[in-house]
Design a protein around this motif. Structure first.
Motif, mmCIF file in Angstrom:
data_model
loop_
_atom_site.group_PDB
_atom_site.id
_atom_site.type_symbol
_atom_site.label_atom_id
_atom_site.label_comp_id
_atom_site.label_asym_id
_atom_site.label_seq_id
_atom_site.Cartn_x
_atom_site.Cartn_y
_atom_site.Cartn_z
ATOM 1 N N LEU A 7 0.786 -1.215 0.000
ATOM 2 C CA LEU A 7 0.000 0.000 0.000
ATOM 3 C C LEU A 7 0.829 1.282 0.000
ATOM 4 O O LEU A 7 0.541 2.220 -0.729
ATOM 5 C CB LEU A 7 -0.922 -0.022 1.225
ATOM 6 N N GLU A 221 -9.677 3.230 -2.242
ATOM 7 C CA GLU A 221 -10.363 2.363 -1.269
ATOM 8 C C GLU A 221 -10.366 0.916 -1.779
ATOM 9 O O GLU A 221 -10.122 -0.015 -1.022
ATOM 10 C CB GLU A 221 -11.819 2.821 -1.078
ATOM 11 N N LYS A 224 -6.932 -0.570 -1.358
ATOM 12 C CA LYS A 224 -6.623 -0.845 0.055
ATOM 13 C C LYS A 224 -7.312 -2.142 0.490
ATOM 14 O O LYS A 224 -6.677 -3.043 1.036
ATOM 15 C CB LYS A 224 -7.125 0.341 0.895
ATOM 16 N N ARG A 228 -5.605 -6.160 1.039
ATOM 17 C CA ARG A 228 -5.762 -6.915 2.293
ATOM 18 C C ARG A 228 -6.431 -8.266 2.022
ATOM 19 O O ARG A 228 -5.995 -9.303 2.518
ATOM 20 C CB ARG A 228 -6.610 -6.061 3.265
#
Ligand SMILES: Cc1ncc(C[n+]2csc(CCOP(=O)(O)OP(=O)(O)O)c2C)c(N)n1
Ligand SMILES: [Mg+2]
Length: 338
Positions: A7, A221, A224, A228
């Motif tokens: 990130l 967004e 991100k 994950r």
């Protein structure tokens, strides 16, 4: 093999510009397809990704290029473009030409590029979902740490085969992400009219699959959350369900000119404010990363690029009539009288 998506490397000015270019390129490419369709240059069905760009761009950035697998339904132009396929071959396929990725036999709904890990491009709603399960099973069986992203629409999320695949993915701990793109409509049917439970991410819960809902209209967004989720699936070797909230700005397909029959102009205007490209422009202007002039110059460059791609694709011939039985699942031959 590409590195893990980290990130901290992703919010640099260079990365934001890359995302901007990718989203705008898809937008201009799809707009060109819409024009070409109306000129009769594209046949059959065609569905564009206008408005939804942040989803594919953000997710693609979280994947390992040339290693991870992607499979989707018929809204399939952006994935190969992002995964490194030749854009002329993508456009030629959409136009049914022999230079296309599926040699002109698939058309818009069946773009395919196995070398890059893109497994299509499927027209039957829900039909590709067990194939996604199979891809993930194959990778796991061979001991490869590939992640499979299986995109599906909100409408497709109701198909019976989704539940069968979720069951097997949970049972066999398959490294697959069921990425439900909730654009609020299945053709002209609004979510509330087709889904008894409109919280589609909950589809995974009965099977004990980790599930969540994310914003699909903000590329950062998406990146991100996707980073994950991809890391989790790769490390834990388990499935995941993510419901990505986005919205299509065009009609369902190129032939759908009547979207005002099922949604209002006011509703469209509200969603237009969520435009992922405008959102990134605003962010880059606020952070002084890019001027309006530079954005306009990039737009011009990409528009010209798309035009050149179209011209080259248009120069590719249609497949020859004698090729009709090549590369299809049959051993029937015309001279045998079938
Ligand atoms: C098995 C099957 N039933 C019906 C159709 C007709 N059909 C094509 S697209 C579509 C809607 C699917 O909506 P969704 O899954 O939300 O995807 P979106 O178009 O919004 O990306 C339907 C019903 C089909 N192609 N296949
Ligand atoms: Mg939908």
């Amino acid at each position: 093999m590409a590195k893990e998506a980290k990130l901290e490397h992703m919010e640099t000015p260079a990365q934001l510009e890359e995302f901007y270019r990718q989203m705008l390129f898809i937008r201009r490419f799809e707009e060109k397809c819409n024009v070409a369709y109306r000129l009769g240059k594209i046949g059959g069905y065609m569905h564009t990704y206008v408005g939804m760009e942040a989803t594919a761009v953000g997710f693609n950035a979280a994947l390992r290029r040339g290693w991870d697998y992607v499979i989707t339904a018929y809204r399939d132009h952006p994935q190969p473009l992002l995964m490194g396929s030749d854009p002329v071959a993508v456009m030629a396929e959409i136009m049914g030409r022999s230079g296309g990725l599926s040699r002109g036999k698939g058309g818009s709904m069946h773009v395919y590029d196995i070398e890059r890990g893109f497994f299509g491009g499927w027209g039957i709603v829900g039909g590709h979902i067990p194939l996604g399960g199979g891809l993930a099973f194959g990778a796991k069986y061979k001991g490869e740490d590939r992640v499979t992203v299986c995109y599906l629409g909100d409408g497709a999320a109701n198909q019976g085969v989704v539940f069968e695949t979720l069951n097997m993915a949970a049972l066999w701990d398959l490294p697959i992400i069921f990425a439900i793109e909730n654009n609020e409509f299945a053709m002209g049917t609004r979510l509330e009219y087709h889904a008894a439970d409109t919280q589609l991410y909950k589809r995974g819960e009965p099977f004990g699959i980790k599930s969540e809902r994310i914003d699909g209209m903000d590329v950062l967004e998406v990146l991100k959350d996707a980073s994950r989720i991809v890391d989790y699936v790769r490390k834990e070797q388990k499935p995941y369900v993510v419901e990505i909230m986005n919205y299509r700005f065009n009609g369902h397909g190129a032939a759908d000119n009547d979207r005002q029959l099922y949604r209002t102009k006011e509703e469209e205007e509200i969603h237009a404010k969520r435009d992922p490209i405008i959102r990134l422009e605003t962010l880059m202007l606020e952070r002084n990363i890019m001027t309006r002039e530079k954005m306009e110059a990039i737009d011009e460059e990409l528009t010209d690029q798309v035009e050149a791609i179209y011209e080259k694709a248009d120069a590719s011939p249609f497949p020859e009539a004698h090729e009709v039985y090549d590369n299809v699942y049959t051993d029937l031959e015309p001279e045998k009288g079938h």
